[in-house]
Design an enzyme around this catalytic site. Structure first.
Site, PDB file in Angstrom:
ATOM      1  N   ILE A  10       0.822  -1.215   0.000  1.00  0.00           N
ATOM      2  CA  ILE A  10       0.000   0.000   0.000  1.00  0.00           C
ATOM      3  C   ILE A  10       0.857   1.267   0.000  1.00  0.00           C
ATOM      4  O   ILE A  10       0.409   2.311  -0.481  1.00  0.00           O
ATOM      5  CB  ILE A  10      -0.987  -0.011   1.205  1.00  0.00           C
ATOM      6  CG1 ILE A  10      -2.161   0.928   0.975  1.00  0.00           C
ATOM      7  CG2 ILE A  10      -0.269   0.311   2.515  1.00  0.00           C
ATOM      8  CD1 ILE A  10      -3.281   0.765   1.980  1.00  0.00           C
ATOM      9  N   GLY A  31       3.700  -4.754  10.828  1.00  0.00           N
ATOM     10  CA  GLY A  31       2.742  -4.867   9.735  1.00  0.00           C
ATOM     11  C   GLY A  31       2.709  -3.639   8.840  1.00  0.00           C
ATOM     12  O   GLY A  31       3.735  -3.013   8.559  1.00  0.00           O
ATOM     13  N   VAL A  32       1.505  -3.284   8.422  1.00  0.00           N
ATOM     14  CA  VAL A  32       1.366  -2.172   7.489  1.00  0.00           C
ATOM     15  C   VAL A  32       1.722  -0.847   8.174  1.00  0.00           C
ATOM     16  O   VAL A  32       2.254   0.080   7.532  1.00  0.00           O
ATOM     17  CB  VAL A  32      -0.065  -2.168   6.877  1.00  0.00           C
ATOM     18  CG1 VAL A  32      -1.121  -1.773   7.864  1.00  0.00           C
ATOM     19  CG2 VAL A  32      -0.112  -1.298   5.644  1.00  0.00           C
ATOM     20  N   ASP A  33       1.489  -0.763   9.469  1.00  0.00           N
ATOM     21  CA  ASP A  33       1.858   0.430  10.256  1.00  0.00           C
ATOM     22  C   ASP A  33       3.373   0.676  10.156  1.00  0.00           C
ATOM     23  O   ASP A  33       3.820   1.794   9.843  1.00  0.00           O
ATOM     24  CB  ASP A  33       1.422   0.174  11.716  1.00  0.00           C
ATOM     25  CG  ASP A  33       1.426   1.420  12.585  1.00  0.00           C
ATOM     26  OD1 ASP A  33       1.643   2.520  12.059  1.00  0.00           O
ATOM     27  OD2 ASP A  33       1.202   1.275  13.805  1.00  0.00           O
ATOM     28  N   SER A 121      -7.202  -5.000  10.692  1.00  0.00           N
ATOM     29  CA  SER A 121      -7.362  -6.068  11.707  1.00  0.00           C
ATOM     30  C   SER A 121      -7.048  -7.481  11.212  1.00  0.00           C
ATOM     31  O   SER A 121      -7.063  -8.423  12.014  1.00  0.00           O
ATOM     32  CB  SER A 121      -8.775  -6.077  12.327  1.00  0.00           C
ATOM     33  OG  SER A 121      -8.948  -4.960  13.177  1.00  0.00           O
ATOM     34  N   GLY A 123      -4.311  -8.840  10.248  1.00  0.00           N
ATOM     35  CA  GLY A 123      -2.951  -9.321  10.461  1.00  0.00           C
ATOM     36  C   GLY A 123      -2.719  -9.645  11.920  1.00  0.00           C
ATOM     37  O   GLY A 123      -3.301 -10.587  12.469  1.00  0.00           O
ATOM     38  N   VAL A 124      -1.908  -8.832  12.573  1.00  0.00           N
ATOM     39  CA  VAL A 124      -1.577  -9.020  13.988  1.00  0.00           C
ATOM     40  C   VAL A 124      -2.842  -9.123  14.855  1.00  0.00           C
ATOM     41  O   VAL A 124      -2.872  -9.882  15.831  1.00  0.00           O
ATOM     42  CB  VAL A 124      -0.697  -7.839  14.481  1.00  0.00           C
ATOM     43  CG1 VAL A 124      -0.471  -7.904  15.982  1.00  0.00           C
ATOM     44  CG2 VAL A 124       0.636  -7.819  13.746  1.00  0.00           C
ATOM     45  N   TYR A 125      -3.885  -8.384  14.497  1.00  0.00           N
ATOM     46  CA  TYR A 125      -5.107  -8.369  15.308  1.00  0.00           C
ATOM     47  C   TYR A 125      -6.013  -9.577  15.073  1.00  0.00           C
ATOM     48  O   TYR A 125      -7.076  -9.685  15.700  1.00  0.00           O
ATOM     49  CB  TYR A 125      -5.863  -7.056  15.127  1.00  0.00           C
ATOM     50  CG  TYR A 125      -5.264  -5.893  15.905  1.00  0.00           C
ATOM     51  CD1 TYR A 125      -4.143  -6.068  16.730  1.00  0.00           C
ATOM     52  CD2 TYR A 125      -5.796  -4.615  15.832  1.00  0.00           C
ATOM     53  CE1 TYR A 125      -3.590  -5.003  17.438  1.00  0.00           C
ATOM     54  CE2 TYR A 125      -5.257  -3.540  16.551  1.00  0.00           C
ATOM     55  CZ  TYR A 125      -4.149  -3.752  17.354  1.00  0.00           C
ATOM     56  OH  TYR A 125      -3.616  -2.698  18.063  1.00  0.00           O
TER      57      TYR A 125
END
Ligand code: AR6
Length: 167
Positions: A10, A31-33, A121, A123-125
């Site tokens: 992204i 992750g994406v963050d 949400s 992924g890690v979540y």
């Protein structure tokens, strides 16, 4: 509104706003963050720090969204939203839907016409891909917004396939 799904990173999207699957601290993560902060550079984190100091002393609540500029990214803004951690004992779907709705509301405030979303949400979540995709697609379709180009940018095959089915 045009809704599309793409496979990829992204952070490479040339859109007005990229949505970040952040956590309440707004101080970055994996992750994406992590990818967004790495690619965007320290300016994003500086603005997040200011937001914590001015508006979100206790952190950004789950289901809400807030914007910063996008640093070195090929976008004008990053819209940070906090997805719910998946729970088998409690239905948190409304909070996940809220992430998409609130992100589009913030995009409207900014005047963003094109927005790229990750699978918040998923992924890690721990949110199951099938359900995460259905909620994402249904909520964006139902939301009244001036955004006319929504792209779901999916990082792995399983999540991409789930969004394909949801579409
Ligand atoms: N582009 C698009 N999607 C990506 C990228 C990327 N560069 N990298 C990962 N994904 P996650 P969450 C996908 O874990 O579940 C962070 O530490 C990934 O494959 O990034 O909402 C935050 O700080 C998955 O499908 O977000 C929070 O603490 C999707 O993005 C926590 O993770 C979401 O996975 C948030 O967890």
């Amino acid at each position: 509104m045009g809704i599309s799904i793409l496979r990829g990173d992204i952070t490479k999207q040339a859109v007005d706003a990229i949505v970040n699957a952040a956590n309440s601290s707004l101080m970055g993560g994996g992750g994406v963050d992590g990818a967004i902060h790495r690619a965007g550079g320290p300016a994003i984190l500086d603005e997040c720090r200011d937001l914590r100091a001015s508006r979100y002393g206790r952190g950004l609540p789950t289901g809400q969204a807030v914007a910063t500029t996008a640093g070195n990214l090929n976008a004008r803004w990053v819209i940070h939203t906090v997805g719910p951690v998946y729970s088998e004992s409690e239905d948190r779907s409304a909070l996940l839907a809220s992430c998409y709705r609130e992100s589009l509301r913030v995009a409207d405030e900014l005047g963003a016409a094109s927005v790229a979303f990750p699978a918040v949400s998923a992924g890690v979540y721990g949110w199951p891909a099938e359900s995460a995709a259905r909620i994402a697609v249904a909520t964006v379709r139902e939301t009244d917004t001036r955004v006319d180009d929504v792209r779901f940018v999916l990082f792995n095959d399983e999540v991409y396939a789930a969004f394909e089915r949801a579409m």
